[in-house]
Design an enzyme around this catalytic site. Structure first.
Site, PDB file in Angstrom:
ATOM      1  CD  GLN A   1     -23.365   0.231  14.139  1.00 35.31           C
ATOM      2  OE1 GLN A   1     -22.864   0.994  14.915  1.00 35.31           O
ATOM      3  NE2 GLN A   1     -23.383  -1.062  14.354  1.00 35.31           N
TER       4      GLN A   1
ATOM      5  CG  ASP B   1     -23.684  -3.765   6.544  1.00 34.96           C
ATOM      6  OD1 ASP B   1     -23.120  -4.226   7.547  1.00 34.96           O
ATOM      7  OD2 ASP B   1     -24.897  -3.524   6.491  1.00 34.96           O
TER       8      ASP B   1
ATOM      9  CE  LYS C   1     -17.667   0.655   9.796  1.00 37.06           C
ATOM     10  NZ  LYS C   1     -18.806  -0.016   9.125  1.00 37.06           N
TER      11      LYS C   1
ATOM     12  N   GLY D   1     -21.039  -5.907  12.549  1.00 39.67           N
ATOM     13  CA  GLY D   1     -20.472  -7.203  12.195  1.00 39.67           C
ATOM     14  C   GLY D   1     -19.363  -6.976  11.202  1.00 39.67           C
ATOM     15  CG  HIS D   2     -16.032  -5.581  12.224  1.00 39.41           C
ATOM     16  ND1 HIS D   2     -16.222  -4.291  11.839  1.00 39.41           N
ATOM     17  CD2 HIS D   2     -16.110  -5.606  13.563  1.00 39.41           C
ATOM     18  CE1 HIS D   2     -16.411  -3.560  12.923  1.00 39.41           C
ATOM     19  NE2 HIS D   2     -16.359  -4.332  13.977  1.00 39.41           N
TER      20      HIS D   2
END
Ligand code: IMP
Length: 502
Positions: free
Chosen positions: A257, A26, A29, A53-54
């Site tokens: 991650q 988180d 990136k 989750g992006h």
């Protein structure tokens, strides 16, 4: 306008770049994968799955992807996205993401999926949740997406790959074998609990449940063969494809991650089940570390976050924060209601943590859980950088724009019992400059902080070094000096152009 390739002084000849999160995930990136995908011809993921989750913002639209590489937003004739062999492939979520892309008029014609990627199946979700339930108060706090059990099956040699799924006879045989084994374990545990979990919406509210055998094998086979028919044209040997392009095209490898969550280098037991380091990423796409020319390590600064359970020495509000964030159903609204005065300058660290969370909108992209917040921890960063590399990108720096006083942890003071480390003994009052990646030890360290005045002005419009306040530049050079690693960019907002290249 200067391109990102010029800003980051990327090689003129075709090269391979990796982006690695060196914290607990988180770090934002996705924004840099998206920015660098302007330069890249191929964007590949090699680890993790729908636990990631992006969040990517373009204009006033927010896109959250779990599986599809962030570079998909630039899908075109000359750009390819790859979901590599090391990814935990959740076809239910992948198809949902296809629907979302279609709805937004975005193309995914050039997405390729590794035939050797392992497929997440209903039993993996079930076992993820059963395992968490069995741990009671000591749970990991997983995303519940079946990640651990999927990689478990892979290591136990009972997993199923995309290639199996393309060949229905093989799929049926292997699936039945896998399910029979799982059903046997569940019958020995608690069938009622299994029934309840199988009714979860991630498992299509009971579609795959059978009262006698737990799993409705035919329903699973039917659904997964439907998924296979939707994605079969995207499946190929991505490992070979990518290997052949090294040195010929620009390749961007997108980590998932963060190193502190890596199964190989993270802090057990609160880790994910893939290796989030550079080595894990390159392996997950079929390459070697020496194929990578540049590595950008992404660091949220000067605060950091973690989601789920586990040690966090610099957490604002300590155990109270950990407990608060783990309450199920916790939300941004509830927090605002309960602590209306919380701010990044609150005197009470717990409320300050909430203030930071709200300022940074730190609520999980996958689970919406509140992320625990704390100060940047350099001993952990020094440790994590050993498994990533050479240049830092600082993200979400603008979140602390109004903060009056900023703390950075520069060492850990060990305050626990005498601890046998094998080749040496750790004593109370020992000072640790590099973190020891062990929960028992980290639980007993006190952070030693360095104090910095905040810059206290809006930096979201900064575009060059000269636009950055001196107070912030002091912090940047402190981080560089202390980690012996150059900071090459500072992110001052969520938009692509809200970045200062140094
Ligand atoms: P799992 O990956 O769902 O098995 O969860 C294991 C641990 O990794 C939990 O503490 C999760 O909160 C954490 N985790 C997994 N994926 C992410 C992510 O993308 N960001 C942050 N934490 C994550």
């Amino acid at each position: 306008m200067t391109s990102v390739a010029e800003q980051l002084r990327l090689p003129k000849e075709p090269s391979t770049i990796a982006i690695i999160d060196v914290q607990w995930g988180d770090t934002g990136k996705g924004k840099f994968v998206d920015v660098l995908s302007e330069w890249a011809d191929i964007i590949a993921r090699g680890t993790g799955g729908a636990n990631a989750g992006h969040t990517i913002c373009i204009g006033n639209r927010t896109h959250v992807f779990h599986l599809i590489p962030s570079g998909i937003l630039r899908d075109s004739d000359d750009k390819m996205n790859i979901i590599g062999t090391g990814v935990a492939l959740d076809l239910h979520i992948l198809c949902e993401e296809f629907d979302l892309l279609e709805l937004n008029g975005l193309s995914f014609d050039h997405l390729r999926i590794s035939r050797d990627a392992h497929v997440v199946l209903p039993q993996h979700l079930l076992f993820d949740r059963l395992k968490e339930a069995s741990l009671g108060g000591k749970k990991i706090g997983t995303t519940g997406r079946g990640i651990g059990p999927l990689y478990g099956d892979r290591v136990a040699r009972t997993g199923l790959t995309m290639l199996d799924l393309l060949n229905p006879a093989t799929f049926r045989t292997k699936l039945r074998r896998n399910l029979d084994e799982k059903a046997y374990f569940i019958r020995c545990v608690d069938p009622e609990m299994a029934k309840a979990v199988m009714g979860h919406e991630h498992l299509e509210k009971g579609r795959f449940y059978h009262p006698e055998t737990i799993f409705d094998q035919d329903a699973i086979i039917k659904r997964y063969l439907q998924y296979a028919s939707r994605i079969r044209d995207m499946v190929c040997d991505t490992d070979t494809l990518l290997r052949q392009q090294v040195g010929k095209r620009n390749i961007l490898l997108e980590g998932a991650q963060g190193v502190l969550l890596s199964v190989d280098h993270g802090i057990h037991p609160h880790v994910t089940s893939s290796d989030c380091s550079l080595a894990g990423l390159v392996k997950g796409v079929g390459l070697r570390e020496k194929d990578v020319d540049r590595v950008f390590s992404i660091v949220k600064a000067p605060y950091m976050t973690r989601v789920g359970e586990g040690v966090f020495p610099t957490e604002l509000g300590g155990e109270r924060s950990e407990e608060w964030c783990s309450v199920s159903g916790q939300s941004a609204d509830k927090e605002r209601e309960a602590f209306p005065a919380a701010s990044v300058n609150s005197d009470d660290p717990f409320e300050q943590g909430i203030g930071v969370r709200q300022a940074g909108n730190e609520y999980g992209a996958t689970t919406r859980r509140p992320r625990r917040t704390g100060w940047l921890d350099l001993p952990l960063l020094r440790y994590a950088l050993q498994f990533a590399g050479q240049e830092l990108i600082l993200t979400k720096v603008d979140v602390l724009d109004t903060c009056e006083r900023i703390l950075i942890c520069n060492a850990h003071l060990y305050r626990g019992p005498i601890y046998d480390m094998g080749d040496y003994v750790l004593h109370p009052e020992d000072l640790l400059v590099k973190a020891i990646p062990n929960s028992e030890i980290l639980r007993h360290v006190s952070p030693c902080y360095q104090d910095f005045p905040g810059w206290q002005r809006d930096i979201s419009g900064a575009r060059t070094r000269a636009d950055l306040p001196l107070e912030l530049l002091d912090i940047v050079s402190f981080i560089e000096k202390q980690t012996k690693t150059a900071v090459v960019a500072v992110s001052v907002g969520r938009e692509r152009d809200q970045t200062v290249y140094l």
